[in-house]
Design an enzyme around this catalytic site. Sequence first.
Site, PDB file in Angstrom:
ATOM      1  N   THR A 126       8.308  -8.753  11.859  1.00 38.15           N
ATOM      2  CA  THR A 126       9.209  -8.765  10.717  1.00 38.15           C
ATOM      3  C   THR A 126      10.657  -8.993  11.137  1.00 38.15           C
ATOM      4  OG1 THR A 126       7.745  -7.254   9.554  1.00 38.15           O
ATOM      5  CG2 THR A 126       9.975  -7.470   8.697  1.00 38.15           C
ATOM      6  N   GLU A 127      11.331  -9.852  10.376  1.00 38.96           N
ATOM      7  CA  GLU A 127      12.743 -10.159  10.577  1.00 38.96           C
ATOM      8  C   GLU A 127      13.462 -10.083   9.234  1.00 38.96           C
ATOM      9  OE1 GLU A 127      11.962 -13.447  14.158  1.00 38.96           O
ATOM     10  OE2 GLU A 127      13.168 -13.975  12.405  1.00 38.96           O
ATOM     11  N   PRO A 128      14.800 -10.132   9.240  1.00 38.62           N
ATOM     12  CA  PRO A 128      15.527 -10.130   7.966  1.00 38.62           C
ATOM     13  C   PRO A 128      15.089 -11.248   7.018  1.00 38.62           C
ATOM     14  CG  PRO A 128      17.032  -9.674   9.762  1.00 38.62           C
ATOM     15  CD  PRO A 128      15.713  -9.996  10.388  1.00 38.62           C
ATOM     16  N   SER A 132       7.320 -10.807   4.171  1.00 35.96           N
ATOM     17  CA  SER A 132       6.113 -11.375   3.566  1.00 35.96           C
ATOM     18  C   SER A 132       5.974 -12.848   3.921  1.00 35.96           C
ATOM     19  CB  SER A 132       6.161 -11.198   2.045  1.00 35.96           C
ATOM     20  OG  SER A 132       6.103  -9.823   1.697  1.00 35.96           O
ATOM     21  N   ILE A 335      -0.155  18.751  -9.877  1.00 33.78           N
ATOM     22  CA  ILE A 335      -0.988  19.957  -9.929  1.00 33.78           C
ATOM     23  C   ILE A 335      -0.245  21.157  -9.338  1.00 33.78           C
ATOM     24  CG2 ILE A 335      -3.075  21.009  -8.959  1.00 33.78           C
ATOM     25  CD1 ILE A 335      -4.429  18.238  -9.322  1.00 33.78           C
ATOM     26  N   GLY A 338       6.154  22.879  -9.898  1.00 33.12           N
ATOM     27  CA  GLY A 338       7.441  22.936  -9.203  1.00 33.12           C
ATOM     28  C   GLY A 338       7.304  23.081  -7.696  1.00 33.12           C
ATOM     29  N   GLU A 361       2.325  -3.640   6.607  1.00 32.84           N
ATOM     30  CA  GLU A 361       1.122  -4.407   6.973  1.00 32.84           C
ATOM     31  C   GLU A 361       0.723  -5.381   5.866  1.00 32.84           C
ATOM     32  OE1 GLU A 361      -1.063  -4.975  10.390  1.00 32.84           O
ATOM     33  OE2 GLU A 361       0.271  -3.296  10.026  1.00 32.84           O
ATOM     34  N   THR A 363       2.531  -6.441   1.892  1.00 39.14           N
ATOM     35  CA  THR A 363       2.708  -5.789   0.595  1.00 39.14           C
ATOM     36  C   THR A 363       1.483  -5.994  -0.297  1.00 39.14           C
ATOM     37  OG1 THR A 363       3.690  -7.754  -0.399  1.00 39.14           O
ATOM     38  CG2 THR A 363       5.198  -6.225   0.718  1.00 39.14           C
TER      39      THR A 363
END
Length: 377
Positions: A126-128, A132, A335, A338, A361, A363
Amino acid sequence: MFFDLDDETELLRRTVREFAVGEVAPVAEHLDHTKSFPYELVSKMGELGWMGIPFPEEVGGAGGTTLQYAIAIEELARIDSSVAITVCAHSSLGTQPIYLFGDDQQKADLLPDLCAGRKLGAFGLTEPEAGSDAGNVRTRASLDGGTWTINGAKQFITNAGTDISGHVAITARTGENEISNLIVPNGTSGYEQGEPYRKMGWNASDTRPLTFTDCQVPEDHLLGPRGQGFKQFLHILDIGRIGVAAMGVGLAQGALDEALAYAKERQAFGQSISKFQAIQTKLADMATEIEAARLLTYKAAWLKDQGRNFSLTAAQAKLKTGRLAVRCAEEAVQIHGGYGYIEEYPVCRFYRDAKILTIGEGTDEVQHMVISRALGA
């Protein structure tokens, strides 16, 4: 069809579960809160052979199957996703490229330490401008006089910046229309690991950007044939999706475990909330969807072990389990009421950890593309 696990696989499942409950659970909250890498746990898992489960014994691995590996990842993620992704990224992304595409010398130099967990492997894709759109790699490597000179940047890379990181295998343009993979050892001049990201989840895993500035490695650090990098990393991503799918199953199961235990204990209107139909419906839906997702993930692993095409099933499993993990974590928080919003309760951490499973891995949108193309659309 036969759905029972063989004795060896069932023993591994039980052993990893006992380790996760006994060794990981007591420190998971602290590791997450302090953003501390789990060095001690990695060392123990290495000694147990779990850092090299799917690799043959002759290269230093445990000689296990992909299914056994997936089950181990599932059991770890059931308790903590940071520990699980450390093993998952190391095995699927860091070690698989060396095992599948490395030459004999590269395998001999790297695999024993990787499979034993003495060193961690990383994969830099992955790079800038290439997430994808993985083929839009901008990092470049030029060969001159027997040396590759690399310039570029990678981001969101797991396991590259720890004290035991050994190498990163990166994709780079080695020609105008040519992508290759190169092995860059830690400590190489011009290779710099940036500061860790401040993340929503996976806080105890190592994730950071990498930069390469006139970084030089020998010509023999090319991984496989020149120009085959695109094909190589697509195959690696297919394998990686099985591990990430197993993480989704494990996180979802862990969320159900916590929700069920809390529902039995929590009293409201004179009885445990597990007696209320609204809560029972949530628990029943979670359990049913988890079982379906588990079978899909196991099928993907089984297909790979059989030497059959597993790309479609791995993408389906990854798509299904990522979404399920998010939904189960949300329901578990609901479930808990709070208390689900309080960090001392594991479901709070599960909720933060889950979302990345729909992004990393590949999207969900990429999985849709992979699945539709496999269907012939």
